[in-house]
Design a protein around this motif. Structure first.
Motif, mmCIF file in Angstrom:
data_model
loop_
_atom_site.group_PDB
_atom_site.id
_atom_site.type_symbol
_atom_site.label_atom_id
_atom_site.label_comp_id
_atom_site.label_asym_id
_atom_site.label_seq_id
_atom_site.Cartn_x
_atom_site.Cartn_y
_atom_site.Cartn_z
ATOM 1 N N UNK A 62 -32.054 117.144 -11.061
ATOM 2 C CA UNK A 62 -33.055 118.153 -10.701
ATOM 3 C C UNK A 62 -34.388 117.548 -10.271
ATOM 4 N N UNK A 63 -34.520 116.225 -10.273
ATOM 5 C CA UNK A 63 -35.752 115.592 -9.800
ATOM 6 C C UNK A 63 -35.754 115.537 -8.274
ATOM 7 N N UNK A 64 -36.945 115.595 -7.718
ATOM 8 C CA UNK A 64 -37.093 115.377 -6.273
ATOM 9 C C UNK A 64 -36.979 113.880 -5.998
ATOM 10 N N UNK A 65 -36.181 113.518 -5.016
ATOM 11 C CA UNK A 65 -35.936 112.108 -4.728
ATOM 12 C C UNK A 65 -36.047 111.859 -3.224
ATOM 13 N N UNK A 66 -36.242 110.588 -2.880
ATOM 14 C CA UNK A 66 -36.229 110.165 -1.478
ATOM 15 C C UNK A 66 -35.409 108.892 -1.369
ATOM 16 N N UNK A 139 -25.900 117.078 -9.972
ATOM 17 C CA UNK A 139 -24.716 116.453 -10.575
ATOM 18 C C UNK A 139 -23.552 116.390 -9.595
ATOM 19 N N UNK A 140 -23.465 117.368 -8.686
ATOM 20 C CA UNK A 140 -22.404 117.391 -7.685
ATOM 21 C C UNK A 140 -22.889 118.158 -6.465
ATOM 22 N N UNK A 141 -22.015 118.273 -5.485
ATOM 23 C CA UNK A 141 -22.390 118.952 -4.247
ATOM 24 C C UNK A 141 -22.046 120.434 -4.282
ATOM 25 N N UNK A 142 -22.022 121.016 -5.455
ATOM 26 C CA UNK A 142 -21.625 122.399 -5.764
ATOM 27 C C UNK A 142 -20.133 122.425 -6.043
ATOM 28 N N UNK A 143 -19.717 123.368 -6.856
ATOM 29 C CA UNK A 143 -18.303 123.469 -7.211
ATOM 30 C C UNK A 143 -17.810 124.879 -6.907
ATOM 31 N N UNK A 164 -17.939 112.881 -7.786
ATOM 32 C CA UNK A 164 -18.625 111.667 -7.354
ATOM 33 C C UNK A 164 -17.890 110.420 -7.819
ATOM 34 N N UNK A 165 -17.533 110.370 -9.099
ATOM 35 C CA UNK A 165 -16.870 109.184 -9.645
ATOM 36 C C UNK A 165 -15.515 108.955 -8.974
ATOM 37 N N UNK A 166 -14.747 110.029 -8.762
ATOM 38 C CA UNK A 166 -13.436 109.891 -8.124
ATOM 39 C C UNK A 166 -13.574 109.419 -6.684
ATOM 40 N N UNK A 175 -21.331 104.116 -5.641
ATOM 41 C CA UNK A 175 -22.193 105.294 -5.495
ATOM 42 C C UNK A 175 -23.069 105.521 -6.722
ATOM 43 N N UNK A 176 -24.259 106.036 -6.484
ATOM 44 C CA UNK A 176 -25.063 106.570 -7.573
ATOM 45 C C UNK A 176 -24.313 107.769 -8.166
ATOM 46 N N UNK A 177 -24.480 108.042 -9.468
ATOM 47 C CA UNK A 177 -23.690 109.103 -10.120
ATOM 48 C C UNK A 177 -24.240 110.518 -9.887
ATOM 49 N N UNK A 178 -24.832 110.736 -8.740
ATOM 50 C CA UNK A 178 -25.368 112.068 -8.419
ATOM 51 C C UNK A 178 -25.328 112.249 -6.912
ATOM 52 N N UNK A 179 -25.639 113.473 -6.479
ATOM 53 C CA UNK A 179 -25.660 113.821 -5.060
ATOM 54 C C UNK A 179 -27.070 114.284 -4.710
#
Length: 253
Positions: A62-66, A139-143, A164-166, A175-179
């Motif tokens: 939920x953090x803003x990232x770049x 956490x994911x790209x929506x489910x 992501x892990x799969x 990969x980083x463990x998030x999207x």
């Protein structure tokens, strides 16, 4: 009034359990309210830069990232059954090679489905070379609801969901463990009108009142049953006195 032990204990157990469940739902609602406050706070904070160093999901969600790097269109995944304004379409999810090393998945946005051919992908642009992407870590790209493995089998471009892990194991990408849910615009013709995160706090408050309502109903039922039992006992005693000795009739020999 004579209290019957077993029915009273059963009612007390029901009351204790339903009251406790009501408090549990209240606590869950408070936790979700705190999470919503954090989501708002994180979303309005300055963006954190993502690099090669692995970041735990719990520390970034939920953090803003770049991130600075380049897209890898040859390994794109389209997530099916993602409607927007009642129109069917896909989410375009693509690995992003970071400038400093490492990779992260980016949910680039929504793409409408070709109504004439279900698996046809409408045209969109992918920036070439190094760019900067800004978004929200998720956490994911929506489910979406999926029966069995559905479209998540390896090496399929169109899928129902993407873990992501799969996907990291499948592609060999570290990969980083998030999207990153992209919010920056790069002129790619994708829609990024993301739905606001929902916590479902109203549902928890609704369950809380339901459990407490059941507790009140159990108490009312117990009092009613006790009163009715006492009334019946009184009537039985009165009839016994009327039909017994001393009521003005001589006892039989």
């Amino acid at each position: 009034m004579k209290i019957r032990l077993i029915p009273t204990l059963l009612i007390l157990i029901v009351v204790a359990v339903t009251v406790r469940l009501g408090f549990w739902q209240r606590d869950r609602a408070h936790q979700k309210e705190a999470l919503h406050a954090h989501i708002t706070q994180f979303g309005n904070a300055p963006a954190q830069t993502i690099g090669a160093a692995r970041i735990a999901l719990k520390d970034i969600e939920f953090h803003r990232v770049r991130a600075v790097g380049q897209f890898m269109p040859q390994q794109v995944v389209y997530l099916d059954n993602r409607p927007y304004n009642d129109q069917p379409g896909f989410y375009v999810v693509m690995p992003f090679k970071l400038r400093d090393g490492g990779y992260v998945l980016v949910n680039r946005g929504w793409l409408p489905r070709n109504m004439n051919e279900r698996t046809a992908i409408e045209p969109y642009d992918t920036p070439k070379g190094e760019i900067e992407v800004e978004g929200i870590a998720r956490a994911d790209a929506s489910r979406a609801y999926e029966l069995g493995k559905g479209g998540s089998a390896a090496h399929q471009t169109i899928r129902q969901n993407l873990d992501v892990a799969s996907y990291a194991t499948e592609t060999g990408l570290p990969l980083q463990p998030f999207v990153i849910q992209q919010i920056s615009d790069d002129g790619d013709k994708l829609v990024r009108d993301w739905p606001a995160p929902t916590t479902g706090v109203e549902r928890n408050y609704g369950y809380m009142f339901q459990w407490w309502g059941m507790a009140v109903a159990a108490i009312v039922f117990g009092l009613y049953a006790a009163r009715r039992s006492a009334k019946n006992a009184k009537l039985t005693q009165g009839k016994g006195r009327e039909g017994g000795p001393g009521n003005g009739q001589a006892p039989h020999a």
